[in-house]
Design a protein around this motif. Sequence first.
Motif, short mmCIF file in Angstrom:
data_model
loop_
_atom_site.label_atom_id
_atom_site.label_comp_id
_atom_site.label_asym_id
_atom_site.label_seq_id
_atom_site.Cartn_x
_atom_site.Cartn_y
_atom_site.Cartn_z
N GLU A 1 42.71 44.14 38.70
CA GLU A 1 42.51 43.51 40.00
C GLU A 1 41.89 42.12 39.84
O GLU A 1 42.15 41.22 40.63
N ALA A 2 41.08 41.94 38.81
CA ALA A 2 40.43 40.65 38.57
C ALA A 2 41.39 39.63 37.97
O ALA A 2 41.06 38.44 37.88
N GLY A 3 42.57 40.08 37.55
CA GLY A 3 43.56 39.16 37.00
C GLY A 3 43.34 38.80 35.54
O GLY A 3 43.91 37.83 35.05
N LEU A 4 42.53 39.59 34.82
CA LEU A 4 42.33 39.34 33.40
C LEU A 4 43.46 40.00 32.60
O LEU A 4 44.11 40.93 33.07
N ASP A 5 43.68 39.53 31.38
CA ASP A 5 44.76 40.05 30.55
C ASP A 5 44.32 41.29 29.78
O ASP A 5 43.39 41.22 28.96
N VAL A 6 44.98 42.42 30.04
CA VAL A 6 44.75 43.64 29.25
C VAL A 6 45.58 43.51 27.98
O VAL A 6 46.80 43.38 28.03
N THR A 7 44.93 43.54 26.83
CA THR A 7 45.62 43.35 25.56
C THR A 7 45.91 44.65 24.83
O THR A 7 46.71 44.67 23.90
N GLU A 8 45.26 45.75 25.24
CA GLU A 8 45.57 47.06 24.65
C GLU A 8 45.25 48.14 25.68
O GLU A 8 44.17 48.15 26.28
N ARG A 9 46.22 49.04 25.85
CA ARG A 9 46.03 50.15 26.78
C ARG A 9 46.98 51.26 26.42
O ARG A 9 48.15 51.02 26.09
N SER A 10 46.53 52.50 26.47
CA SER A 10 47.37 53.67 26.19
C SER A 10 47.20 54.69 27.31
O SER A 10 46.08 54.91 27.79
N PRO A 11 48.30 55.34 27.74
CA PRO A 11 48.19 56.37 28.78
C PRO A 11 47.70 57.68 28.17
O PRO A 11 47.70 57.87 26.95
N HIS A 12 47.29 58.59 29.03
CA HIS A 12 46.94 59.93 28.59
C HIS A 12 48.21 60.73 28.25
O HIS A 12 49.32 60.34 28.61
#
Length: 351
Positions: free
Chosen positions: A215-226
């Motif tokens: 929501e803040a507009g920052l770049d997510v560089t790594e994320r994994s789902p459950h």
Amino acid sequence: MLAAEGREWTLTPAEVGGALTFAPGGGEIRAGLDEERLRAALGDVFSALTVEPVEAGFDVGGSVEGSVEGSAAGVGVTVTPGREGRRIEEEELLGAMRGGLFEGRREYRVPVATVEPGLTTAEAGRMKPTELLGSYRTDYTLSSDKSDERMENLSMSSGAVDGTVLAPGEVFSMNEKVSGLDYNASKVIVDGRETTADGGGLCQVTSTLYNAVNEAGLDVTERSPHYAQLPYIRPGLDATVWFGGPNGEGELDMEFENTTDAYVLVRQYVAESGYVYAEIWGQPNGTKVRTWSEPVYRNADSAEWVTYQTVKKDGEVLYDGVLHRDTYGALKDEKGRPIPADTVPVAPTNP
């Protein structure tokens, strides 16, 4: 004699002599200067005149632990002043002594230069976090594990994240913040099955922060789902962490970068109202983000979800499309019984 800043130092003949070198050359003995030895002889001068600069910083006042409703707006950020440093212009001083000692000079001015800190007080004042850029909450009462042990894990990991300040371009790692704490054993998912292990609840804290970051507009560089859908977070909006094996093999992290031109502050806390809150504070930059997810299909064995995102800056659409696609399996309970994927309650986009 050496002089600077109203002070004087004198090298003894032995100290000067110890820095001289003599070597034959061209049929004569040539004198030289060993600069390392001279530098050692000048140790007291360097110690007295060298001052390391101190960077300005930020003090995040107050605690949000146990807040009733999700707002850290009253928690102020103040600037801790920086301080200029000082250094000797070493090459200039040694160069002067290199020539002067053999010309009979006995007095030298020690050249001193000011060293600015990497972040000055004025810069910190201009770049400090002042406005809420993004926030999110998840309902911890929706978890199948409502134990005191999980609640304590939620508070412990939220506290490890809360108060983090990131410089422009700095990358946040969830694992770096929350690993190594003395977590309680509570429910976790391992290999698609509910079991008990240390750290249950970390993924709810991570998922909450992940959405605030979006929501803040920052770049997510790594994320994994459950592996499976969970009732406290809408599928496609989740983010899991895993510390990995003894050597970090299989590690799953959630990382994001501060892509703004100012410092950002991360606030995270567990409220008595039944929610985990995450907030990203920074300076207003005209960015507005909407992130949501929709199911492609849900059946007993699996489910697929697609997550969309729209990013606007000063009213102009910068991105409007698919953020990612996730496939979830059917979870098994602690006794090995399958929990059909299409029976898991779906949390709203904005709880």
